[in-house]
Scaffold this motif. Sequence first.
Motif, PDB file in Angstrom:
ATOM      1  N   ASP A 209       0.828  -1.203   0.000  1.00 15.62           N
ATOM      2  CA  ASP A 209       0.000   0.000   0.000  1.00 15.62           C
ATOM      3  C   ASP A 209       0.865   1.258   0.000  1.00 15.62           C
ATOM      4  O   ASP A 209       0.758   2.137   0.877  1.00 15.62           O
ATOM      5  CB  ASP A 209      -0.956  -0.007   1.186  1.00 15.62           C
TER       6      ASP A 209
ATOM      7  N   ALA B 295      -5.123  -2.552   1.265  1.00 14.68           N
ATOM      8  CA  ALA B 295      -5.969  -1.468   0.754  1.00 14.68           C
ATOM      9  C   ALA B 295      -6.737  -1.917  -0.483  1.00 14.68           C
ATOM     10  O   ALA B 295      -7.927  -1.596  -0.642  1.00 14.68           O
ATOM     11  CB  ALA B 295      -5.116  -0.236   0.429  1.00 14.68           C
TER      12      ALA B 295
ATOM     13  N   GLU C  28      -9.537  -4.218   0.580  1.00 11.54           N
ATOM     14  CA  GLU C  28     -10.657  -3.471   1.153  1.00 11.54           C
ATOM     15  C   GLU C  28     -11.528  -2.851   0.067  1.00 11.54           C
ATOM     16  O   GLU C  28     -12.760  -2.887   0.141  1.00 11.54           O
ATOM     17  CB  GLU C  28     -10.132  -2.383   2.083  1.00 11.54           C
TER      18      GLU C  28
ATOM     19  N   THR D 191      -3.036   5.004  -9.185  1.00  9.05           N
ATOM     20  CA  THR D 191      -2.029   5.372  -8.178  1.00  9.05           C
ATOM     21  C   THR D 191      -0.721   5.798  -8.836  1.00  9.05           C
ATOM     22  O   THR D 191      -0.057   6.721  -8.356  1.00  9.05           O
ATOM     23  CB  THR D 191      -1.751   4.219  -7.210  1.00  9.05           C
TER      24      THR D 191
ATOM     25  N   ASP E 275      -2.979  10.513  -0.577  1.00 10.90           N
ATOM     26  CA  ASP E 275      -2.940   9.082  -0.288  1.00 10.90           C
ATOM     27  C   ASP E 275      -4.277   8.350  -0.288  1.00 10.90           C
ATOM     28  O   ASP E 275      -4.306   7.139  -0.102  1.00 10.90           O
ATOM     29  CB  ASP E 275      -2.283   8.864   1.087  1.00 10.90           C
ATOM     30  N   LYS E 276      -5.400   9.012  -0.513  1.00  9.26           N
ATOM     31  CA  LYS E 276      -6.706   8.355  -0.370  1.00  9.26           C
ATOM     32  C   LYS E 276      -7.239   7.901  -1.724  1.00  9.26           C
ATOM     33  O   LYS E 276      -7.120   8.615  -2.721  1.00  9.26           O
ATOM     34  CB  LYS E 276      -7.717   9.288   0.292  1.00  9.26           C
TER      35      LYS E 276
ATOM     36  N   PRO F 174       2.593   6.482   1.244  1.00  2.00           N
ATOM     37  CA  PRO F 174       1.579   5.493   1.626  1.00  2.00           C
ATOM     38  C   PRO F 174       0.265   5.714   0.898  1.00  2.00           C
ATOM     39  O   PRO F 174      -0.050   6.830   0.465  1.00  2.00           O
ATOM     40  CB  PRO F 174       1.423   5.725   3.136  1.00  2.00           C
TER      41      PRO F 174
ATOM     42  N   ARG G 189      -4.063   4.508   1.021  1.00  2.00           N
ATOM     43  CA  ARG G 189      -5.097   3.888   1.841  1.00  2.00           C
ATOM     44  C   ARG G 189      -6.450   4.002   1.174  1.00  2.00           C
ATOM     45  O   ARG G 189      -6.704   4.921   0.386  1.00  2.00           O
ATOM     46  CB  ARG G 189      -5.145   4.517   3.236  1.00  2.00           C
TER      47      ARG G 189
ATOM     48  N   GLU H  71     -10.109   4.890   1.356  1.00  2.90           N
ATOM     49  CA  GLU H  71     -10.966   5.745   2.189  1.00  2.90           C
ATOM     50  C   GLU H  71     -11.950   6.485   1.295  1.00  2.90           C
ATOM     51  O   GLU H  71     -11.552   7.175   0.353  1.00  2.90           O
ATOM     52  CB  GLU H  71     -10.146   6.749   2.990  1.00  2.90           C
TER      53      GLU H  71
END
Length: 332
Positions: free
Chosen positions: A24, A46, A49, A72, A105-106, A278, A280, A282
């Motif tokens: 991640d 991540a 999820e 990303t 990062d989201k 990083p 994540r 979200e």
Amino acid sequence: MTPSDPKLQPDAPIRAPSSVPVDDAVLPFEVAPLDLRGRLTRLGPALDELLAKHDYPAPVAKLLGEAIVLTTLLGSSLKFDGRFILQTQTDGPVSLMIVDFRAPDKMRAYARFDAERLVPGLGTAALLGKGHLAMTVDQGPDMSRYQGLVALDGGTLEDAAHEYFLRSEQIPTKVRLAVGEEWRSGEEGGPTHRWRAGGMLLQFLPKAPERVQRDLHAGDAPDGVTANAVPEDDAWIEGQSLIGTVEDVELIDPDLSGERLLYRLFHERGVRVFAPSPLRAECSCSRDAVSGMLKSFEPQDRADMVKDDKVVVTCEFCSSVYEFTPQEAGVE
């Protein structure tokens, strides 16, 4: 979209590549002797999820995973607190994919598909079909948006990324994407399932003006105009050859660190890595945001949403459910 430009430390110590895998995260790197810059993405929990929220069939999950990795690699280049949105709209079994990356990062993602058309054996190109891929950079409410469009005509997401950079950015670029399922023995003896993904973006960014490769494509030139024949730089030929040796299993191997993978590829030339960024999973939805969205509809539209004396809104990205009374939803 060029890679972020980390501050170089000329006196940074030389060290052995770390053997500790980092999931991640996006790992920027540079191969200075070849004027190459790039980023390496490794996704584990991540990604799991994001995909688990919708229980996608495996082919759909794999394709959406590729879109998440590509997002990303591109979105992590933003140098401001904006958003990078990748969206596909096609006539294939997977008719819509949206990946929303909010710097730094989201990320969140969603795919729409036709289960009846998901026959066994369909590859990425067949799942996508024909349509277009849009890449949007949103710099905030007071700034204009930038959007690039690429036709999807039976190719893969890697193909679309290469076409985008060829036509829009005119930066020599190669992209590798890989997504796979990992099965391991669980604590109680049963197998556990996890999704993993990895990707690499490599770009040729020479400092010498005479080596900059432009006019790589005729673009929107009139019919009959021939593109300039620009010979490829030897350094870029070598870079393409090296990234071409990367196997899918190396990109997603949970026991192979990103630094060791980069060392495998570029140790003869020397590779410099920078601090990983990083990532994540979200979602940006909230009750207040959904309430504001409802108030943007016409009064009759809000009235039509009332079922069983309540208005129910489900977030397509994270499957969160928000319930409102007619009064809370602004129904007169």
